[in-house]
Design an enzyme around this catalytic site. Structure first.
Site, mmCIF file in Angstrom:
data_model
loop_
_atom_site.group_PDB
_atom_site.id
_atom_site.type_symbol
_atom_site.label_atom_id
_atom_site.label_comp_id
_atom_site.label_asym_id
_atom_site.label_seq_id
_atom_site.Cartn_x
_atom_site.Cartn_y
_atom_site.Cartn_z
ATOM 1 N N GLU A 230 1.188 -1.304 -0.118
ATOM 2 C CA GLU A 230 0.186 0.399 0.428
ATOM 3 C C GLU A 230 1.376 0.892 -0.276
ATOM 4 O O GLU A 230 1.626 0.940 0.741
ATOM 5 C CB GLU A 230 -0.737 0.303 1.576
ATOM 6 C CG GLU A 230 -2.518 -0.893 1.260
ATOM 7 C CD GLU A 230 -3.018 -0.814 0.270
ATOM 8 O OE1 GLU A 230 -2.898 0.444 -0.307
ATOM 9 O OE2 GLU A 230 -3.197 -1.452 -0.684
ATOM 10 N N CYS A 264 -1.424 8.919 4.238
ATOM 11 C CA CYS A 264 -1.948 8.683 2.649
ATOM 12 C C CYS A 264 -2.724 8.789 1.595
ATOM 13 O O CYS A 264 -2.301 9.606 0.661
ATOM 14 C CB CYS A 264 -1.213 7.058 2.119
ATOM 15 S SG CYS A 264 -2.519 5.732 3.526
HETATM 16 P P1 NAD Z 1 8.869 4.722 3.250
HETATM 17 O O1 NAD Z 1 8.933 4.066 1.848
HETATM 18 O O2 NAD Z 1 10.334 5.760 3.360
HETATM 19 O O3 NAD Z 1 9.989 3.620 4.596
HETATM 20 C C1 NAD Z 1 8.524 2.602 4.391
HETATM 21 C C2 NAD Z 1 9.183 1.171 5.554
HETATM 22 O O4 NAD Z 1 10.342 0.623 4.256
HETATM 23 C C3 NAD Z 1 10.284 1.786 6.236
HETATM 24 O O5 NAD Z 1 10.187 1.164 7.340
HETATM 25 C C4 NAD Z 1 11.321 1.429 5.847
HETATM 26 O O6 NAD Z 1 12.452 1.909 6.881
HETATM 27 C C5 NAD Z 1 11.759 0.067 5.129
HETATM 28 N N1 NAD Z 1 12.672 0.361 3.586
HETATM 29 C C6 NAD Z 1 13.057 1.566 3.348
HETATM 30 N N2 NAD Z 1 13.644 1.183 2.443
HETATM 31 C C7 NAD Z 1 13.137 -0.343 2.337
HETATM 32 C C8 NAD Z 1 13.923 -1.631 1.536
HETATM 33 N N3 NAD Z 1 15.123 -1.806 -0.023
HETATM 34 N N4 NAD Z 1 13.541 -2.543 1.606
HETATM 35 C C9 NAD Z 1 12.254 -3.361 2.642
HETATM 36 N N5 NAD Z 1 12.006 -2.167 3.689
HETATM 37 C C10 NAD Z 1 12.741 -0.856 3.002
HETATM 38 O O7 NAD Z 1 7.899 5.383 3.222
HETATM 39 P P2 NAD Z 1 7.696 6.390 4.688
HETATM 40 O O8 NAD Z 1 8.774 7.617 4.374
HETATM 41 O O9 NAD Z 1 8.091 5.590 5.840
HETATM 42 O O10 NAD Z 1 5.834 6.711 5.060
HETATM 43 C C11 NAD Z 1 5.403 7.428 3.888
HETATM 44 C C12 NAD Z 1 4.926 6.988 2.611
HETATM 45 O O11 NAD Z 1 4.204 5.930 2.910
HETATM 46 C C13 NAD Z 1 4.532 8.075 2.303
HETATM 47 O O12 NAD Z 1 4.645 7.934 0.873
HETATM 48 C C14 NAD Z 1 2.554 7.441 2.364
HETATM 49 O O13 NAD Z 1 1.739 7.525 1.391
HETATM 50 C C15 NAD Z 1 2.943 5.928 2.779
HETATM 51 N N6 NAD Z 1 1.665 5.562 3.194
HETATM 52 C C16 NAD Z 1 0.619 4.301 2.868
HETATM 53 C C17 NAD Z 1 0.154 4.383 2.941
HETATM 54 C C18 NAD Z 1 -1.229 2.900 2.733
HETATM 55 O O14 NAD Z 1 -1.640 2.409 2.926
HETATM 56 N N7 NAD Z 1 -1.732 3.215 1.087
HETATM 57 C C19 NAD Z 1 -0.606 4.331 4.581
HETATM 58 C C20 NAD Z 1 0.650 5.643 4.986
HETATM 59 C C21 NAD Z 1 1.331 5.682 4.383
#
Ligand code: NAD
Length: 461
Positions: A230, A264
């Site tokens: 998501e 999001c």
């Molecule tokens: P992010 O993508 O930077 O990080 C998300 C998670 O992924 C973190 O735990 C991070 O450490 C991990 N991660 C980073 N690189 C990785 C890799 N290469 N492999 C595996 N894991 C890795 O996102 P963020 O800044 O924490 O959150 C904000 C984003 O989340 C926004 O884009 C927002 O829209 C989205 N979001 C979506 C929803 C939804 O349900 N659609 C809900 C909340 C937030």
């Protein structure tokens, strides 16, 4: 464990370190997964009633500690206090809801071709599910993944965002007290810990940004394990000429700027059909009326953004919008207070092709885009790569019904804000916003289990 550490700091007071934990290296991640796999065998083959009882006990304990969890959330991620309390209450609701779902039917029977055999399809857990979560809903997102995973018989290893390790650790401690040893655990770290987790679990549920989600989905698919991701949104609210202007303005202002736009489901584009001026003025007034400041204050709606980098990203987006011909109805500057504050920023005068109207910023910034008619509004709304949630403000039900089929969106709200999630209904988006099956509600079982088709025939048949 490696010798590196990861720490979270308070966005409203970046000098305050909230939590420090050692980074889990590959061997620590794989030990956590092995322990969860061992524990999951007995958990899955035991009584579903045990799972119901354990998740209910977790809900009771979370309810008893709601104030402590909400305070920590305010400190660690700068969530306004009212929303933090709401998130903890939602966490309790999620646990209770999935505690009961553990007792729902877990398959179907079919008429067997020979008339005598039993032909059935039964759902089985995957084993260990890896959860990779963002920081913005530090309790609700881990729980809306972990609760169904556990209810249907899986073990869980959570890799939370580095910015939310304090909340994750508290959740881990709470679940440790009610679940078999090792069944649920968390590993701290960033991309490397996440990658190690994807390499060792039996299914992955990810929430976060589009780029990382795509990488996670590719890695999981390469291992032939189920994955759901998501991701981000560029959510639009369409305001039709017959809308209740003041109610729509209040709703859109809160959905765009609440929690500093870090949802999001936040509204980033406000598409106004017909003469945009009266609604735009009402919207700017509503944004100016929002409480901005310390997230611990009860009347704060807009707190800080999560980090200095996030603040820089919002200010850069505002500057780019200015260069692209936009003008500011409100904001456009950093806040005055210590901490990562940005003024709620409403931009007008941009083309729908401008970067601010196309890409997610994840901060308190939104753009107002006029549309000649409803057809043009739909074209603008659909003209981005995302498709998470869209809202329509109108009194014309026929119009609203027609739009349901024309908007590329996973969720559609009529006369309601784009923000907000119902844990008992399917949640997810279209296009770049989502990969894989929906989360939450009854849809969760589809992801956290797989179907085995079983034929049992009478001896000698
Ligand atoms: P992010 O993508 O930077 O990080 C998300 C998670 O992924 C973190 O735990 C991070 O450490 C991990 N991660 C980073 N690189 C990785 C890799 N290469 N492999 C595996 N894991 C890795 O996102 P963020 O800044 O924490 O959150 C904000 C984003 O989340 C926004 O884009 C927002 O829209 C989205 N979001 C979506 C929803 C939804 O349900 N659609 C809900 C909340 C937030």
């Amino acid at each position: 464990m490696s010798s590196d550490t990861v720490e979270s700091r308070s966005p409203q007071d970046p000098d305050e370190v909230v939590q420090v934990l050692p980074v889990a290296d590959r061997s620590a991640v794989s030990r956590a997964v092995d322990a969860a796999r061992d524990a999951a065998r007995g958990w899955a083959s035991g009584s579903a009633l045990n799972r119901t009882q354990a998740l209910t006990a977790a809900a009771d304990q979370l309810a008893a500690q709601s104030e402590r969890f909400a305070d920590l959330m305010v400190r660690e991620v700068g969530k306004p206090a009212g929303e933090a309390a709401g998130e903890v209450a939602r966490g309790v609701g999620i646990l209770r809801y999935f505690a009961q779902q553990a007792l729902d039917p877990d398959g179907q029977t079919y008429p067997a071709p020979d008339g005598a055999s039993l032909l059935m399809a039964r759902r089985y857990p995957h084993g260990v599910v890896g959860l990779i979560t963002p920081w913005n809903f530090p309790l609700a997102i881990p729980l809306w993944k972990a609760a169904p995973a556990l209810a249907f018989g899986n073990g869980v290893v959570l890799k939370p965002s580095p910015y939310a390790i304090g909340c994750a650790l508290e959740l881990d401690n709470l679940l440790d007290g009610v679940l078999p040893n090792g069944l649920f655990s968390m590993v701290a770290g960033g991309a490397e810990a996440g990658e190690a987790l994807v390499d060792s679990v039996d299914a992955v549920s990810f929430t976060g940004s589009v780029d990382v989600g795509r990488q996670v989905a590719l890695a999981a698919t390469g291992r032939h394990i189920p994955v759901q991701a998501e991701m981000g949104g560029q959510n639009a609210s369409l305001v039709l000429p017959d809308a209740d202007r003041d109610a729509a303005a209040a709703s859109v202002a809160a959905a765009a700027m609440g929690y500093a736009g870090q949802k999001c489901t936040a509204t980033s584009r406000v598409i106004v059909v017909g003469n945009p001026e009266p609604f735009t003025e009402a919207l700017a007034d509503a944004v100016r009326g929002l409480g901005v400041g310390d997230p611990g204050d009860a009347d704060t709606v807009v707190g800080p953004v999560i980090t200095e980098d996030a603040r820089r990203k919002v200010l850069d987006a505002a500057e780019k919008a200015r260069v692209d011909g936009g003008s500011f109805l409100t904001g456009g500057r950093a806040g005055d207070a210590h901490g990562h504050f940005v003024e709620p920023t409403l931009v007008t005068g941009l083309s729908p092709d401008a970067e601010l109207a196309r890409e997610e910023v994840f901060g308190p910034i939104a753009t107002v885009l006029p549309a000649r008619d409803v057809d043009e509004a739909v074209e603008i709304s659909n003209g981005v790569r995302y498709g998470l949630v869209t809202s329509v403000f109108t009194r014309d039900l026929d119009r609203a019904l027609e739009l349901v089929g024309r908007l590329d969106t996973g969720m559609l709200k009529v006369n309601a804000p784009t923000s907000g999630v119902d844990f008992h209904a399917p949640f997810g988006g279209e296009k770049a916003s989502s990969i894989g099956p929906r989360e939450q509600g009854k849809a969760a079982r589809d992801f956290y289990t797989s179907t085995r088709t079983i034929t049992m025939s009478p001896l000698g048949a």
